[in-house]
Write a protein that holds these residues in place. Sequence first.
Motif, mmCIF file in Angstrom:
data_model
loop_
_atom_site.group_PDB
_atom_site.id
_atom_site.type_symbol
_atom_site.label_atom_id
_atom_site.label_comp_id
_atom_site.label_asym_id
_atom_site.label_seq_id
_atom_site.Cartn_x
_atom_site.Cartn_y
_atom_site.Cartn_z
ATOM 1 N N LEU A 2 0.824 -1.211 0.000
ATOM 2 C CA LEU A 2 0.000 0.000 0.000
ATOM 3 C C LEU A 2 0.857 1.260 0.000
ATOM 4 O O LEU A 2 0.525 2.252 -0.645
ATOM 5 C CB LEU A 2 -0.928 -0.020 1.214
ATOM 6 N N LEU A 3 1.979 1.219 0.712
ATOM 7 C CA LEU A 3 2.899 2.354 0.690
ATOM 8 C C LEU A 3 3.410 2.610 -0.722
ATOM 9 O O LEU A 3 3.514 3.768 -1.163
ATOM 10 C CB LEU A 3 4.078 2.100 1.634
ATOM 11 N N TYR A 4 3.723 1.549 -1.439
ATOM 12 C CA TYR A 4 4.257 1.712 -2.791
ATOM 13 C C TYR A 4 3.180 2.227 -3.746
ATOM 14 O O TYR A 4 3.444 3.097 -4.587
ATOM 15 C CB TYR A 4 4.811 0.381 -3.278
ATOM 16 N N LEU A 5 1.954 1.696 -3.622
ATOM 17 C CA LEU A 5 0.867 2.169 -4.476
ATOM 18 C C LEU A 5 0.564 3.644 -4.207
ATOM 19 O O LEU A 5 0.290 4.419 -5.128
ATOM 20 C CB LEU A 5 -0.391 1.317 -4.244
ATOM 21 N N ARG A 6 0.611 4.033 -2.929
ATOM 22 C CA ARG A 6 0.379 5.439 -2.606
ATOM 23 C C ARG A 6 1.489 6.310 -3.182
ATOM 24 O O ARG A 6 1.244 7.436 -3.645
ATOM 25 C CB ARG A 6 0.293 5.629 -1.092
ATOM 26 N N CYS A 7 2.717 5.780 -3.169
ATOM 27 C CA CYS A 7 3.836 6.525 -3.745
ATOM 28 C C CYS A 7 3.633 6.730 -5.246
ATOM 29 O O CYS A 7 3.876 7.830 -5.772
ATOM 30 C CB CYS A 7 5.140 5.782 -3.467
ATOM 31 N N LEU A 8 3.168 5.693 -5.938
ATOM 32 C CA LEU A 8 2.883 5.829 -7.370
ATOM 33 C C LEU A 8 1.773 6.852 -7.612
ATOM 34 O O LEU A 8 1.828 7.626 -8.579
ATOM 35 C CB LEU A 8 2.497 4.472 -7.962
ATOM 36 N N LYS A 9 0.781 6.868 -6.758
ATOM 37 C CA LYS A 9 -0.306 7.841 -6.895
ATOM 38 C C LYS A 9 0.218 9.269 -6.710
ATOM 39 O O LYS A 9 -0.167 10.190 -7.440
ATOM 40 C CB LYS A 9 -1.410 7.554 -5.878
ATOM 41 N N GLN A 10 1.099 9.438 -5.734
ATOM 42 C CA GLN A 10 1.665 10.770 -5.502
ATOM 43 C C GLN A 10 2.475 11.238 -6.713
ATOM 44 O O GLN A 10 2.393 12.399 -7.110
ATOM 45 C CB GLN A 10 2.547 10.733 -4.253
ATOM 46 N N LEU A 11 3.248 10.330 -7.297
ATOM 47 C CA LEU A 11 4.032 10.693 -8.487
ATOM 48 C C LEU A 11 3.117 11.005 -9.668
ATOM 49 O O LEU A 11 3.383 11.921 -10.450
ATOM 50 C CB LEU A 11 4.986 9.545 -8.843
ATOM 51 N N SER A 12 2.028 10.229 -9.795
ATOM 52 C CA SER A 12 1.091 10.455 -10.887
ATOM 53 C C SER A 12 0.348 11.779 -10.706
ATOM 54 O O SER A 12 0.136 12.518 -11.679
ATOM 55 C CB SER A 12 0.095 9.301 -10.971
ATOM 56 N N ASP A 13 -0.040 12.088 -9.470
ATOM 57 C CA ASP A 13 -0.750 13.347 -9.217
ATOM 58 C C ASP A 13 0.120 14.567 -9.521
ATOM 59 O O ASP A 13 -0.399 15.620 -9.918
ATOM 60 C CB ASP A 13 -1.216 13.398 -7.756
ATOM 61 N N LYS A 14 1.413 14.453 -9.342
ATOM 62 C CA LYS A 14 2.318 15.567 -9.596
ATOM 63 C C LYS A 14 2.883 15.531 -11.017
ATOM 64 O O LYS A 14 3.822 16.273 -11.335
ATOM 65 C CB LYS A 14 3.457 15.555 -8.580
ATOM 66 N N ASN A 15 2.328 14.623 -11.843
ATOM 67 C CA ASN A 15 2.729 14.512 -13.255
ATOM 68 C C ASN A 15 4.222 14.204 -13.432
ATOM 69 O O ASN A 15 4.832 14.584 -14.422
ATOM 70 C CB ASN A 15 2.388 15.805 -14.023
ATOM 71 N N LEU A 16 4.772 13.497 -12.460
ATOM 72 C CA LEU A 16 6.169 13.076 -12.581
ATOM 73 C C LEU A 16 6.286 11.748 -13.328
ATOM 74 O O LEU A 16 7.357 11.430 -13.849
ATOM 75 C CB LEU A 16 6.799 12.949 -11.184
ATOM 76 N N ILE A 17 5.207 10.989 -13.342
ATOM 77 C CA ILE A 17 5.143 9.761 -14.130
ATOM 78 C C ILE A 17 3.807 9.735 -14.852
ATOM 79 O O ILE A 17 2.843 10.405 -14.437
ATOM 80 C CB ILE A 17 5.289 8.491 -13.257
ATOM 81 N N HIS A 18 3.746 8.960 -15.921
ATOM 82 C CA HIS A 18 2.508 8.795 -16.668
ATOM 83 C C HIS A 18 2.016 7.375 -16.440
ATOM 84 O O HIS A 18 2.600 6.410 -16.919
ATOM 85 C CB HIS A 18 2.740 9.043 -18.157
ATOM 86 N N TRP A 19 0.918 7.264 -15.667
ATOM 87 C CA TRP A 19 0.427 5.949 -15.268
ATOM 88 C C TRP A 19 -0.213 5.214 -16.431
ATOM 89 O O TRP A 19 -1.050 5.763 -17.152
ATOM 90 C CB TRP A 19 -0.583 6.107 -14.130
ATOM 91 N N GLN A 20 0.178 3.951 -16.601
ATOM 92 C CA GLN A 20 -0.453 3.052 -17.565
ATOM 93 C C GLN A 20 -0.457 1.649 -16.990
ATOM 94 O O GLN A 20 0.436 1.265 -16.225
ATOM 95 C CB GLN A 20 0.302 3.050 -18.902
ATOM 96 N N LEU A 21 -1.487 0.880 -17.365
ATOM 97 C CA LEU A 21 -1.633 -0.462 -16.810
ATOM 98 C C LEU A 21 -0.493 -1.389 -17.190
ATOM 99 O O LEU A 21 -0.084 -2.245 -16.408
ATOM 100 C CB LEU A 21 -2.963 -1.075 -17.273
ATOM 101 N N ASP A 22 0.034 -1.241 -18.393
ATOM 102 C CA ASP A 22 1.019 -2.199 -18.889
ATOM 103 C C ASP A 22 2.454 -1.777 -18.598
ATOM 104 O O ASP A 22 3.393 -2.410 -19.068
ATOM 105 C CB ASP A 22 0.856 -2.403 -20.400
ATOM 106 N N LYS A 23 2.659 -0.758 -17.811
ATOM 107 C CA LYS A 23 4.002 -0.308 -17.491
ATOM 108 C C LYS A 23 4.561 -1.084 -16.292
ATOM 109 O O LYS A 23 3.830 -1.503 -15.407
ATOM 110 C CB LYS A 23 4.015 1.188 -17.171
ATOM 111 N N THR A 24 5.873 -1.228 -16.301
ATOM 112 C CA THR A 24 6.554 -1.881 -15.182
ATOM 113 C C THR A 24 7.086 -0.828 -14.223
ATOM 114 O O THR A 24 7.135 0.367 -14.531
ATOM 115 C CB THR A 24 7.720 -2.746 -15.690
ATOM 116 N N ASN A 25 7.503 -1.293 -13.055
ATOM 117 C CA ASN A 25 8.081 -0.372 -12.085
ATOM 118 C C ASN A 25 9.356 0.264 -12.624
ATOM 119 O O ASN A 25 9.656 1.429 -12.325
ATOM 120 C CB ASN A 25 8.378 -1.116 -10.778
ATOM 121 N N ALA A 26 10.121 -0.486 -13.405
ATOM 122 C CA ALA A 26 11.345 0.062 -13.989
ATOM 123 C C ALA A 26 11.032 1.195 -14.961
ATOM 124 O O ALA A 26 11.793 2.167 -15.067
ATOM 125 C CB ALA A 26 12.126 -1.041 -14.698
#
Length: 256
Positions: A180-204
Motif C-alpha cells: 500500500l505504501l508503494y501504491l500510494r507513492c505511485l499515486k503521488q508521483l502520478s498526481d504531480k505529473n512526474l510519471i505517466h500511469w499506464q496499466l502495462d508499465k513496469t516499475n522500472a
Amino acid sequence: MTKLVCRPKSINNNMRKLAIIVVIFLCAFLSISKTFAAVKKTPAKVSIDTARITVKNFNSAALKKFSGDKDFNYHGQAIGTPSVWERFWNWVWQKLSSLFSGIPYGGAIFKYSLLALAVAGLIYIVFKALGVDAMQLFRGEAKKIEVPYTESLENIHEINFDAEIEKAISQHNYRLAVRLLYLRCLKQLSDKNLIHWQLDKTNAAYLFELTDAEQQQTFGVLTRQFEYVWYGDFFIDSEAFTSINLLFQNFKKQLP
C-alpha cells in the motif's frame, strides 16, 4: 480353403528395424572379439636398478653438539610469561575441557561442538549480510493472502491509503502495508505529473520516467524494497516495516 492373414505394416516395419539392430549388434560384437584376440600379451620387462648405493652415517660429534645446545632443547620450561589475555583464554579452555573430561569421547564431542558453533555462526553472518531471515527458511513459504487491491488507475485513486495502511499494521500484515505504501507513492508521483500511469508499465519504466537524479535514486531503493518484500516473500516484522515506512516518508519530502 486357405485363409490369408494380413499383418499391419507397422508390425512389419518394427520387425525389420529389430532385425537390423540385431545384425548391427552381432557385427560389432564380432569385430570387438577379433580385436581383442589379435592383441598379443607382451611379457613384463623387469628393470634392475644398477645405481651405486652410498651408505651415509650420522655425525656423532655434531649430534652431541646439538643435543647440548639449549636452543634445541624442546622439553624445558617455556621462556617468558603469558599475557593476561593469554592466561584468560587458557583458563577458559581448561574450564571447558574439564566439563567433558569425565564423558566418554568427551574430547571429540567438545571438538565437534565447537566446529558446529563456528559453522552456525558463519552461516548466521552470511544470512545477516544478505538480509535473509534464517527462520523463514524453516517456516516455509510466506502465507498467501488475498489482495483486495489491484494496480489499476481506478483503485489507486479510490483507496483510502491512510486508513488501509493503519488497518494492515493493526493486523500485523506488514507485507500488505508495504504494498500500500508503494501504491500510494505511485499515486503521488502520478498526481504531480512526474510519471505517466499506464496499466502495462513496469516499475522500472516509472523509474526511468523520473528526470530528477535524486528522486530517481531514492525511488529505485523504494522499488527494490517493495519487490523484495512482496514478490520475493521476504519476512518483514514491525522493526523492518518502520524503516521502510521512513524511506517512503523521506521520499515524499523530496517531491515538489
